[in-house]
Write an enzyme that holds these catalytic residues in place. Structure first.
Site, short mmCIF file in Angstrom:
data_model
loop_
_atom_site.label_atom_id
_atom_site.label_comp_id
_atom_site.label_asym_id
_atom_site.label_seq_id
_atom_site.Cartn_x
_atom_site.Cartn_y
_atom_site.Cartn_z
N GLU A 1 44.97 50.08 -3.56
CA GLU A 1 45.53 51.43 -3.48
C GLU A 1 44.49 52.46 -3.09
O GLU A 1 44.77 53.40 -2.34
CB GLU A 1 46.18 51.82 -4.82
CG GLU A 1 47.48 51.08 -5.12
CD GLU A 1 47.27 49.66 -5.61
OE1 GLU A 1 46.11 49.29 -5.90
OE2 GLU A 1 48.26 48.91 -5.70
N HIS B 1 55.51 49.49 -14.29
CA HIS B 1 56.50 49.57 -13.21
C HIS B 1 57.55 50.65 -13.46
O HIS B 1 58.56 50.68 -12.76
CB HIS B 1 57.21 48.22 -13.03
CG HIS B 1 56.32 47.13 -12.50
ND1 HIS B 1 55.29 46.62 -13.23
CD2 HIS B 1 56.32 46.47 -11.32
CE1 HIS B 1 54.69 45.67 -12.53
NE2 HIS B 1 55.28 45.58 -11.36
#
Lengths: 343, 351
Positions: free
Chosen positions: A76, A145
């Protein structure tokens, strides 16, 4: 280098109106932005052949080529950091962060670089970049998540933060964010991506509302609910239920989290005297805190009750079997409405 | 692996068929002059800090060959992403003393227009500039031009995740990127052997990058290796990494005290390998430096030092309004309102 662009948007759309889910609307928004500007690049983990884990980028690599729709290494910080370099070079990267909880490895690049390059360079360098983040809970996922990290970014000078709650906004706001000269964190209500109930007519020929504006979605007189992203549907459902009991609730979709556009909220609170801010994010030092502070500052003499909040708990996001307790739902929102009305 | 060396510490020249160098008096004099000016500038900036004119200074003392040798081996249109100690490289690109000092005087957060010099502003977060350089190179790749991107970093930065993500990302995307590591042996007080157990160029090779080790205090070796590797990158050979072994002869910054963590003998040892002295010996031995050149250069250095002092002291303060006006490309109601309220408060005191 780029593959020829096939205007599938036009093929699919003889009329200007299509009935789309939020996910399909985002996909069409991306496709349209890429057709309109060859500098728009979509990048992220698994966004190519797979079309992203939520299929939001479905079909884009096939039509625009691997040089414009990039499957990146699983990093990321690298996704955001290379997007900074692409933006300096004149591209308009649209990064997908696979899940909200995975944005943190890229956090340093976002807050120390993306947010500050314009300021550091005194405007010589611009960062026209969009970071798409599927956020929030309700999908029964494992840890990391289902988070709501938007307040970190709203707290950081140099970033713009928005969130869509419906298909029309998904289509338009994403394109507007891509056109913006500043970096935009784009939070998407992932649990409603493919919701048939939220499928809506999207008119691709109208002039959309400005990106950095809030919208009143339902008018009412008894109290005001303000929310963004997935919590907007909760509020609309609550307002419909309250209406059956004779309570008239006004519902405002914040849409822009930074900068905030609280004008419609102030106007509403001056009318109703009561405000309940709803968000999945923990309440402590959050956007709902900021809303409450600003409303007391601007609407002090109009308030009939303190600003109340219905939010996730100040705990980490819980395991799946407990998330129904954590997430604001119709009952918790209506309970807060009752408290506000009884003050 | 032994580092590539063409000029030993005593100024003796050897040829290396792998790294051809067209050695001319003009090239040697030019490199020597650039290193001397950079060192004089660095000394003057140090003095300015001690006089209180700069808040902080990070000396490039000892790293002149690594910087001048590398940047002079790429094209002027090759974009450079420095870390924050690349003063000698910056001067080679024409960045002025005032532009280099203003950030350290505390008046601005950066000093120059990166587009003008094809030299990005300094990045203070270690290794954060490396993915930026990689992304810029991805843009070059898409534009189909024959530019390359040169990115500087150090041995300390090589421990950051972003350095390693960059090695990997550059290798997989095959971008035209040349990563240049100045291993100056020290990350503030932490020696290189505490940072890593493999040599940095070998680590880069493990990621799939072409990588080379060079004597960073030998400007001719740095120049020859960088030129050859840059052309390979330019001709589509994929990204590469060069590790230049050099030495930070000063502290990390003017706030540092290297006597607390390193032996004087180590510094003495590296002083015998000073990058400027060894090229000077070659110039003298070959008779490529006459008295006129020497006198002119001494005078030029002093003029440059005086200009550095004067420009530093004349640097204007920014108006506070620039704070509010440069956060974003378009103003926001929040910033406009904060700015207005603060201006009103200031005005009320004036009355």
């Amino acid at each position: 280098m780029a593959a020829p662009v096939i205007s599938r948007a036009a093929e699919q759309s003889p009329s200007a109106t299509q009935k789309l889910t939020i996910g399909k609307a985002l996909n069409l928004g991306l496709r349209t932005a890429m057709e309109n500007d060859p500098k728009v690049i979509v990048m992220g983990e698994d966004v190519g052949k797979l079309g992203g884990v939520f299929r939001i980028t479905d079909g884009l690599q096939k039509d625009f080529g691997e040089h414009r729709v990039l499957d990146t290494p699983l990093a990321e910080s690298g996704i955001i950091g290379t997007a900074v370099g692409l933006a300096i070079r004149g591209y308009r990267p649209v990064c997908e962060i696979q899940f909200d909880g995975f944005i943190f490895p890229g956090f340093d690049q976002i807050v120390s670089q993306v947010a500050k390059v314009h300021f550091r360079s005194e405007g010589r360098l611009r960062m026209p970049m969009v970071i798409r983040v599927p956020f929030g809970g309700g999908i029964g996922a494992v840890e990391h998540h289902s988070e709501s990290p938007e307040s970190y970014f709203a707290h950081t000078a140099g970033l713009r933060v928005v969130s869509c709650s419906n298909a029309v906004d998904a289509y338009w706001m994403l394109q507007q964010a891509i056109q913006c000269e500043d970096p935009v964190l784009f939070f998407e209500p992932k649990r409603y991506y493919h919701s048939g109930a939220l499928r809506a007519e999207v008119d691709t020929a109208v002039t959309p509302a400005p990106l950095f504006s809030s919208q009143v979605l339902r008018t009412g007189n008894s109290a005001t609910l303000v929310a963004y992203g997935p919590s907007v549907k909760v509020c609309l459902d609550a307002a419909a239920a309250a209406d059956e009991d004779g309570t008239s609730l006004e519902v405002i979709d914040l849409r822009t989290l930074s900068p905030l556009d609280l004008g419609p909220v102030f106007e509403s609170v001056r009318k109703t005297g009561r405000l309940i801010a709803v968000s999945e994010a923990p309440a402590n030092s959050s956007l709902t805190s900021e809303i409450a502070m600003r409303v007391q500052q601007e609407c002090f003499y109009s308030l009939e009750a303190p600003v109340l909040r219905v939010t996730g708990f100040d705990t980490p996001y819980p395991p799946t079997k407990l998330e129904e307790h954590f997430l604001p739902d119709l009952d918790r929102v209506l309970h807060a409405v009752d408290r506000a009305l009884a003050w | 692996m032994e580092p590539v060396q063409l000029l030993d510490p005593d100024g003796r020249l050897t040829q290396d068929e792998n790294w051809p160098l067209e050695l001319t008096p003009e090239l040697c004099r030019d490199l020597y002059r650039r290193m001397r000016l950079a060192r004089r500038f660095d000394e003057q900036a140090y003095v300015l800090q001690r006089q209180g004119e700069l808040g902080l200074w990070l000396q490039s003392l000892g790293q002149e060959a690594a910087q001048v040798g590398s940047i002079s081996a790429v094209r002027p249109d090759d974009h450079v992403f420095p870390s924050y100690r690349e003063h000698a490289a910056a001067l080679c690109r024409g960045i002025t003393p005032a532009e280099l000092l203003v950030q350290w005087r505390g008046s601005r957060n950066s000093g120059w227009d990166p587009a003008t010099y094809r030299f990005h502003i300094y990045t203070l977060v270690l290794a954060a500039q490396l993915p930026h350089a990689t992304g810029y190179a991805m843009g070059v790749q898409r534009d189909g031009t024959d530019e390359i991107v040169l990115a500087y970093f150090g041995d300390g930065a090589a421990s950051e995740g972003e350095a390693n993500e960059t090695f990997n990302w550059a290798a997989t995307t095959e971008v035209p990127l040349l990563l240049f590591c100045q291993n100056n042996q020290w990350a503030i007080s932490t020696p290189a052997h505490t940072q890593t157990r493999t040599s940095l160029h070998q680590r880069a090779q493990g990621f799939g990058l072409e990588a080379h080790l060079v004597d960073g205090n030998d400007i001719l070796a740095v120049h020859a290796v960088t030129a050859a590797v840059a052309e390979r990158v330019r001709s589509g050979g994929g990204p590469a990494m060069i590790e230049a072994q050099t030495y930070r002869m000063a502290g990390h910054s003017t706030s540092d005290d290297p006597d607390r963590y390193r032996d004087a003998s180590e510094l003495d040892s590296w002083k015998t390998r000073d990058p400027i002295h060894r090229l000077e010996r070659l110039l003298e031995e070959r008779g490529w430096m006459n008295d006129g050149f020497r006198a002119d250069l001494e005078a030029e250095c002093e003029v440059f030092a005086n200009r550095t002092s004067q420009e530093c002291k004349q640097l204007p303060l920014q108006d506070v309004s620039t704070l509010f006006n440069t956060v974003l490309a378009e103003p926001t109601p929040l910033l406009t309102e904060e700015h207005r309220r603060y201006a009103e408060l200031v005005a009320s005191f004036a009355e």
